[in-house]
Design a protein around this motif. Structure first.
Motif, short mmCIF file in Angstrom:
data_model
loop_
_atom_site.label_atom_id
_atom_site.label_comp_id
_atom_site.label_asym_id
_atom_site.label_seq_id
_atom_site.Cartn_x
_atom_site.Cartn_y
_atom_site.Cartn_z
N HIS A 124 23.87 -70.00 -32.72
CA HIS A 124 23.51 -69.65 -31.16
C HIS A 124 22.49 -68.45 -31.19
N ALA A 125 21.61 -68.39 -30.40
CA ALA A 125 20.46 -67.22 -30.47
C ALA A 125 20.17 -67.07 -28.90
N PHE A 126 19.30 -65.50 -28.81
CA PHE A 126 18.74 -65.26 -27.70
C PHE A 126 17.75 -64.40 -27.91
N ARG A 127 16.93 -64.32 -26.88
CA ARG A 127 15.75 -63.10 -26.97
C ARG A 127 16.05 -62.13 -25.73
N PHE A 128 15.62 -60.79 -26.15
CA PHE A 128 15.77 -59.77 -25.04
C PHE A 128 14.47 -59.10 -25.14
N VAL A 129 13.73 -58.96 -23.97
CA VAL A 129 12.50 -58.32 -23.86
C VAL A 129 12.47 -56.91 -23.49
N VAL A 130 12.14 -55.94 -24.29
CA VAL A 130 12.29 -54.35 -23.93
C VAL A 130 11.03 -54.08 -23.33
N GLU A 131 9.85 -54.69 -23.64
CA GLU A 131 8.46 -54.35 -23.21
C GLU A 131 7.78 -55.52 -23.44
N GLY A 132 6.46 -55.65 -22.66
CA GLY A 132 5.54 -56.73 -22.81
C GLY A 132 5.76 -57.77 -22.20
N GLU A 133 4.81 -59.05 -22.19
CA GLU A 133 5.02 -60.23 -21.77
C GLU A 133 3.88 -61.30 -22.42
N GLY A 134 4.06 -62.39 -22.08
CA GLY A 134 2.77 -63.22 -22.37
C GLY A 134 3.27 -64.44 -23.57
N VAL A 135 4.49 -64.63 -23.94
CA VAL A 135 5.15 -65.66 -24.89
C VAL A 135 5.84 -66.31 -23.83
N TRP A 136 5.73 -67.51 -24.12
CA TRP A 136 6.66 -68.65 -23.63
C TRP A 136 7.51 -69.18 -24.58
N THR A 137 8.80 -69.11 -24.59
CA THR A 137 9.68 -69.73 -25.46
C THR A 137 10.01 -71.22 -24.98
N VAL A 138 9.85 -72.45 -25.69
CA VAL A 138 10.02 -73.53 -25.40
C VAL A 138 11.14 -74.16 -25.74
N VAL A 139 12.13 -74.42 -25.16
CA VAL A 139 13.58 -74.88 -25.53
C VAL A 139 13.75 -76.17 -24.99
N GLY A 140 13.84 -77.11 -25.75
CA GLY A 140 14.28 -78.51 -25.42
C GLY A 140 12.84 -78.83 -24.35
N ARG A 141 11.50 -78.60 -24.83
CA ARG A 141 10.68 -78.71 -24.15
C ARG A 141 10.04 -78.52 -22.69
N ASP A 142 11.15 -77.31 -22.50
CA ASP A 142 10.96 -76.67 -20.98
C ASP A 142 10.29 -75.23 -21.48
N PRO A 143 9.19 -74.87 -21.18
CA PRO A 143 8.46 -73.60 -21.53
C PRO A 143 9.19 -72.65 -20.33
N VAL A 144 9.61 -71.55 -21.11
CA VAL A 144 10.08 -70.40 -20.24
C VAL A 144 9.34 -69.02 -20.56
N ALA A 145 8.89 -68.46 -19.55
CA ALA A 145 8.34 -67.18 -19.76
C ALA A 145 9.09 -66.08 -20.18
N MET A 146 8.51 -65.18 -20.84
CA MET A 146 9.38 -63.94 -21.16
C MET A 146 8.61 -62.97 -20.87
N ARG A 147 9.29 -61.85 -20.15
CA ARG A 147 8.62 -60.54 -19.69
C ARG A 147 10.00 -59.57 -19.64
N ARG A 148 9.12 -58.37 -19.67
CA ARG A 148 10.22 -57.21 -19.74
C ARG A 148 11.55 -57.25 -18.81
#
Ligand code: 1HN
Length: 379
Positions: A124-148
């Motif tokens: 099991h995993a997660f991401r957490f964003v402390v600064e920046g943006e611009g990456v989309w994580t695609v989980v089960g073909r669903d693109p999810v924006a990542m921001r601070r």
């Protein structure tokens, strides 16, 4: 004594028999038959309380980020290595990439236009964003924006890839239960497609998961989520921030709801069950008002924290560190933690110390092995 696994005289174990030739013979017999008597080992096997092999430790964001940037210049990301992720290695866990005996934490870095390839694993995993943006994580073909400030969980065995769709590099932290699954020998891993379709390289503002599951207190009738992991793939900072702000406002107005004076916290939860977002990981955001200090607290199980904003000091079992934005620290099992929010040298005055926390608490709760002690009060 020889390098025998059996200790003839265990100094720390009372009531040991007198060492004699016969006893040496007996212990040699144990050794030959691969046997170990309990009476020489009990102190280590059954301590009065958890005695973590891990050490408390702090990693500074100002040291991590330049190294991740340099890795961006020197190390490609692609099939095989899979991720440009650099793990925190607890100084007392033999150089393994483990922040604690159960938790993995890493900084990950992705350059403009880069793709981290698709794969899936039982961890099991997660991401957490402390600064920046611009990456989309695609989980089960669903693109999810990542921001601070965003928290992006991803339950085990979901296909996932990441792509940076902007002209800026981006860094974030990954948390996984790798050491736990490693110790329990439960891991599976599969490579996904080498190329993802253009339809998945899109950059929508809102993911399909948020459009279906991201409405407070509203559950879509007809959608059956897996209880094993949250169907909501992004928890946005604007909601987390507002929840913490309003808790502290309510406290100031004399209403209940905060953890303790000056300390508000929220837990990321599965919108279908109200439980933890992931079966093995608990994730929270804490806000400590400037000038407030949390009561020393110890828990069974370990935690990793990242300072999201503000500054202060943390004290873990007698070691005190000053902390600021991005710094990460690990709290081993049954070591006490207290947090003090105060202005630092370089801090813009945000007025509070915000901390993202993840822990292995769901594992211990499932096993009824959880225990918490706050300033001598056992629960
Ligand atoms: C992984 O898949 C990610 O998907 C991050 O970003 C860290 C560490 C070990 C194994 C797989 C990711 C990882 C990982």
């Amino acid at each position: 004594m020889t390098a025998s696994p059996v200790r003839l005289v265990a100094e720390d174990a009372p009531d040991q028999p007198r060492p004699t030739t016969e006893l040496t013979e007996l212990y040699r017999g144990f050794e030959q038959e691969l046997l170990v008597p309990l009476w020489t080992e009990i102190g280590d096997l059954m301590p009065a309380h958890p005695q973590s092999k891990a050490a408390p430790h702090l990693w500074r964001w100002d040291s991590l980020l330049p190294l991740a940037r340099r890795a961006g210049e020197l190390v490609p990301v692609g099939r095989g290595g899979e991720r440009r992720a650099i793990a925190l290695a607890n100084p007392s866990l033999g150089g393994r990439p483990f922040a604690s005996p159960t938790l993995w934490a890493a900084i990950q870095y992705l350059l403009p236009g880069e793709d981290a390839p698709e794969h899936r694993h039982t961890q099991h995993a997660f991401r957490f964003v402390v600064e920046g943006e611009g990456v989309w994580t695609v989980v089960g073909r669903d693109p999810v924006a990542m921001r601070r400030g965003d928290f992006l969980p991803q339950a085990g065995w979901n296909w996932h890839a990441h792509h940076n769709a902007t002209s800026e590099p981006m860094a974030w932290i990954d948390g996984l239960d790798i050491p736990f699954q490693y110790a329990t020998e439960a891991q599976f891993f599969e490579f996904g497609r080498d190329e993802v379709s253009e339809a998945e390289r899109i950059t929508p503002e809102r993911s399909r998961s948020e459009r279906l599951w991201g409405h407070p207190g509203l559950r879509p009738v007809g959608a059956e989520p897996s209880p094993a992991g949250t169907p909501l793939l992004a928890y946005r900072w604007e909601h987390t921030d507002r929840a913490l702000t309003e808790q502290l406002e309510l406290e100031a107005e004399g209403f209940a709801g905060v953890v303790e004076p000056g300390h508000a916290a929220v837990q990321f939860s599965h919108p279908g069950t109200g439980g933890d977002v992931l079966p093995t990981l608990r994730t929270q955001m804490h806000r400590v008002r400037r000038g407030a200090e949390t009561a020393p607290r110890r828990e069974v199980g370990s935690s990793v924290y990242q300072v999201f904003d503000g500054s202060g000091t943390v004290t873990i079992d007698g070691h005190t560190w000053t902390v600021g934005r991005g710094d990460l620290f690990v709290v081993p099992s049954w070591q006490s933690l207290s947090i003090r929010s105060e202005a630092g040298h370089t801090d813009s005055d945000s007025g509070a110390l915000d901390l993202f926390r993840f822990s292995d608490a769901p594992v211990f709760e499932a096993l009824h092995a959880d225990r918490v002690q706050v300033e001598g009060i056992s629960r």
